[in-house]
Design an enzyme around this catalytic site. Structure first.
Site, PDB file in Angstrom:
ATOM      1  N   ARG A 136      12.869  26.635  -0.285  1.00  0.00           N
ATOM      2  CA  ARG A 136      13.134  25.256   0.191  1.00  0.00           C
ATOM      3  C   ARG A 136      11.964  24.669   0.965  1.00  0.00           C
ATOM      4  O   ARG A 136      12.133  23.847   1.857  1.00  0.00           O
ATOM      5  CB  ARG A 136      14.372  25.199   1.086  1.00  0.00           C
ATOM      6  N   LYS A 158       2.925  13.474  -3.163  1.00  0.00           N
ATOM      7  CA  LYS A 158       3.723  13.395  -4.385  1.00  0.00           C
ATOM      8  C   LYS A 158       3.441  14.623  -5.239  1.00  0.00           C
ATOM      9  O   LYS A 158       2.284  14.903  -5.571  1.00  0.00           O
ATOM     10  CB  LYS A 158       3.391  12.125  -5.163  1.00  0.00           C
ATOM     11  N   GLU A 200      -9.897   4.987  -9.798  1.00  0.00           N
ATOM     12  CA  GLU A 200      -8.978   5.008  -8.652  1.00  0.00           C
ATOM     13  C   GLU A 200      -9.695   4.656  -7.348  1.00  0.00           C
ATOM     14  O   GLU A 200      -9.089   4.123  -6.420  1.00  0.00           O
ATOM     15  CB  GLU A 200      -8.277   6.373  -8.527  1.00  0.00           C
ATOM     16  N   LYS A 241      -5.846   5.642   1.222  1.00  0.00           N
ATOM     17  CA  LYS A 241      -4.551   6.162   0.791  1.00  0.00           C
ATOM     18  C   LYS A 241      -3.781   6.729   1.977  1.00  0.00           C
ATOM     19  O   LYS A 241      -2.571   6.521   2.099  1.00  0.00           O
ATOM     20  CB  LYS A 241      -4.716   7.221  -0.298  1.00  0.00           C
ATOM     21  N   GLU A 251       7.259   6.075  -0.631  1.00  0.00           N
ATOM     22  CA  GLU A 251       7.138   5.092  -1.687  1.00  0.00           C
ATOM     23  C   GLU A 251       8.186   3.995  -1.633  1.00  0.00           C
ATOM     24  O   GLU A 251       9.021   3.871  -2.523  1.00  0.00           O
ATOM     25  CB  GLU A 251       7.229   5.795  -3.042  1.00  0.00           C
ATOM     26  N   ARG A 255       3.906   1.467  -0.008  1.00  0.00           N
ATOM     27  CA  ARG A 255       3.222   2.381  -0.921  1.00  0.00           C
ATOM     28  C   ARG A 255       3.112   1.809  -2.336  1.00  0.00           C
ATOM     29  O   ARG A 255       2.256   2.232  -3.111  1.00  0.00           O
ATOM     30  CB  ARG A 255       3.985   3.705  -0.932  1.00  0.00           C
ATOM     31  N   ASN A 259       0.240   1.287  -6.729  1.00  0.00           N
ATOM     32  CA  ASN A 259       0.491   1.259  -8.163  1.00  0.00           C
ATOM     33  C   ASN A 259      -0.235   0.124  -8.874  1.00  0.00           C
ATOM     34  O   ASN A 259       0.033  -0.135 -10.050  1.00  0.00           O
ATOM     35  CB  ASN A 259       2.000   1.155  -8.417  1.00  0.00           C
ATOM     36  N   HIS A 262      -0.947   0.388 -12.511  1.00  0.00           N
ATOM     37  CA  HIS A 262      -0.267   1.576 -13.015  1.00  0.00           C
ATOM     38  C   HIS A 262       0.914   1.267 -13.940  1.00  0.00           C
ATOM     39  O   HIS A 262       1.252   2.088 -14.781  1.00  0.00           O
ATOM     40  CB  HIS A 262       0.179   2.468 -11.860  1.00  0.00           C
ATOM     41  N   HIS A 266       0.507   3.062 -17.223  1.00  0.00           N
ATOM     42  CA  HIS A 266       1.470   4.050 -17.723  1.00  0.00           C
ATOM     43  C   HIS A 266       2.000   3.656 -19.097  1.00  0.00           C
ATOM     44  O   HIS A 266       2.217   4.508 -19.957  1.00  0.00           O
ATOM     45  CB  HIS A 266       2.637   4.194 -16.741  1.00  0.00           C
ATOM     46  N   HIS A 281      -5.787   9.071 -17.819  1.00  0.00           N
ATOM     47  CA  HIS A 281      -5.085   8.270 -16.820  1.00  0.00           C
ATOM     48  C   HIS A 281      -5.965   7.203 -16.161  1.00  0.00           C
ATOM     49  O   HIS A 281      -5.590   6.029 -16.080  1.00  0.00           O
ATOM     50  CB  HIS A 281      -4.473   9.191 -15.757  1.00  0.00           C
TER      51      HIS A 281
END
Lengths: 383, 383
Positions: A136, A158, A200, A241, A251, A255, A259, A262, A266, A281
């Site tokens: 955990r 993430k 990026e 960042k 997010e 946040r 994106n 993105h 994507h 990417h």
């Protein structure tokens, strides 16, 4: 007199930069600079005394850097195992996740022990997720080996794997205890891979740092050549960042700006079936950011000159900026709209896009009409 | 005049109790009382307007309660799918986790949508873990159907699955948005299952609530018979656990007290290969708590009378308190020591036990000598 190697280590340490991600009790350091693989044992042992570790990497990176890391860990007395995974996106699966978790448990690592990810985004995402769920939640150290991972995926917590239903649909937010970004490793990247990571970096300027964008315009060649500008560009990106992550760990609205480019990006990646021969990417993000700026111009939000300036800079860095540049046959608006609708940033059926009012003036627009996007893409596909 | 059913619903609502788990922004309600399955749609829709859901349950519970829950959700306009898993501990596996996550993603649920767990600890742990990792965290509603789940596993945010290397070794901390504990469902439990859940209720008294333990001594028969004492015992247990969780969400020193009886208990469960015909979790905890009290007496920490009083109460509730009562052949000290060493509460090789100075005076002792435990178990096995 000190031997040559010791001098090199001193020089490296002096060239090192540090970014603090401020998350209260769970704050952590990002160290950036050459030579951090060799200094990893020392840096980890200083922060996590008595830690044991599992190093997760892939076959490509293992061949290049694993021996040096093992030597550095051993020299600092860090007992560790290694798990070497196949390189490539398909590794981000339940199957390999199970394998890493099992290796960690087999080694009887405890919660205070660490999973060390040595690799690009795939290794970092997978190993981070494994460290999030084994017992955990264990400690996690990121050692990103690609430019993309150094400026993006290794910062922010993430982690995750892909589902047959989409990329990164399964995962956790799990902050590292330390990030070690060895900039000397970037010399082993192909020019295409380096440029993809650079997209990026440009993103942070285009979101909300116009002065950084100005500086990138002046410094691009030096960054690509290596040297202090490269480490500085990475530091500024991590700083940008980290500032967002500190405010919004999980997010929400803040946040979301990260994106930029993105949602389109994507959709493009999905449309080519995540075939990295056609599009990686960072290239998707470069085209996606250009689309976001051009769409903003169409909507009367952004001066055309700013959209042009962003695109020109990306092109100068060797990045694609038009959908038609993607090799392997034309894409359709319908394909892209499907990808956009499936993007996980969709909220209750409305389309959310990051739009902009100019260089460094991006904002979240959560009520974009699908028909407007469709009409825009029809025109862009013909460009 | 209202129809009969409406009167019943009014009576149920009046008999309902509420516990708030105070976690700031992520605070949530635990509602306790009869009739909550029928009121589930309304209670969920009020707190999570517009939510869609995936209901996760097992074959046994589905046969008993799923139709009523579906009707209640539909009546409140909550669009939902259902995933019915095999009943039993082996379901807490990567295989079934993958299945639940895939069902959630196939339904295109978003982060604000919910996974609803209708079942005991196995369903709650698995569905909760699935909700923690699908889209990096969705909402989660617990509807515990066993006494054990109502007073223990559904509160506190611990979710997870088993590894071939041990129970609950893979998981996440993920707090629910709501817990609905329908006390009327407990009438379908076997006496053995009810008693096993009762062991965890007694635990809260033995840890740090001596007055609650006194009240349990007086109220045990009424709690087993049903009625307001039952709901009150569940409320007090949830309150006790919520107080600990609010202070220590991620199991550091404070939360460790909740493990009273669990290091011994887990070792016993492991020694019988998790064969529920021989020992269920609550029975392991009953024996484990008795051992923790008796060990504390041996160490000169706890009056023998208090250890005897704890044991007598557990026996009166129909629970085992001695290792030798476990059917299916004798266990050995060596077996149990192996289990204790593997317990995930072990920290850097030292043995951590919850010991006590008397009823309601438990504390964490993180430096117990293995030899002392071994000698104690030798004597207990002969008892």
């Amino acid at each position: 007199m000190k031997p040559e190697a010791a001098h090199q280590a001193d020089d490296d340490a002096a060239a090192r930069r540090r970014v603090v991600v401020d998350l209260g009790m769970r704050s952590y350091d990002i160290l950036i600079g050459p030579g951090l693989v060799d200094a990893a044992g020392e840096e980890i042992a200083r922060r996590l005394p008595g830690v044991r570790a599992a190093v997760v990497t892939d076959e490509t990176v293992a061949g290049l850097h694993l021996d040096r890391l093992s030597i550095a860990l051993r020299a600092a007395g860090i007992d560790h195992s290694t798990v070497v995974l196949p390189a490539g996106e398909p590794t981000k699966s339940f199957e390999h996740l199970t394998r890493v978790v099992d290796a960690v448990l087999a080694q009887r690592l405890e919660r205070d022990d660490a999973v060390i990810a040595l690799g690009g985004g795939v290794v970092g995402d997978l190993a981070g997720f494994a460290s999030a769920i084994a017992r955990r939640g264990m400690r996690f150290v990121q050692m990103p080996t690609t430019l993309l991972a150094q400026v993006d995926s290794s910062v922010g917590g993430k982690t995750g794997i892909n589902s047959p239903r989409g990329k990164n649909l399964i995962g956790a937010f799990h902050q590292p205890a330390l990030v070690l970004a060895d900039t000397a490793l970037l010399d082993t990247l192909s020019p295409r891979e380096f440029a993809a990571g650079y997209a990026e970096i440009v993103k942070y300027g285009l979101i909300d740092r116009p002065e950084f964008f100005d500086w990138l315009e002046r410094s691009r060649e030096a960054i690509f050549a290596g040297g202090p500008e490269r480490a500085e560009a990475i530091r500024q990106s991590c700083e940008a960042k980290a500032a967002v992550v500190a405010v919004d760990e999980r997010e929400h609205a803040g946040r979301a700006l990260l994106n930029l480019g993105h949602t389109f990006g994507h959709a493009l990646e999905a449309a080519v079936g995540y075939d990295s021969r056609r599009l990686v990417h960072g290239e998707g993000v470069a085209i996606g950011m250009t689309l976001a700026y051009r769409f903003s111009t169409e909507l009367g939000l952004c001066p055309a000159a700013d959209a042009g300036r962003g695109e020109a800079h990306l092109r100068a860095a060797g990045l694609p900026t038009r959908i038609a540049e993607i090799p392997g046959g034309p894409l359709s608006t319908a394909q892209l709209m499907t990808g956009i609708a499936q993007d996980k940033k969709v909220k209750r059926g409305h389309l959310t896009f990051i739009l902009t009012r100019g260089i460094g003036q991006a904002f979240v627009e959560s009520d974009v009409a699908p028909a407007a996007v469709e009409a825009f893409l029809d025109r862009e596909l013909a460009r």
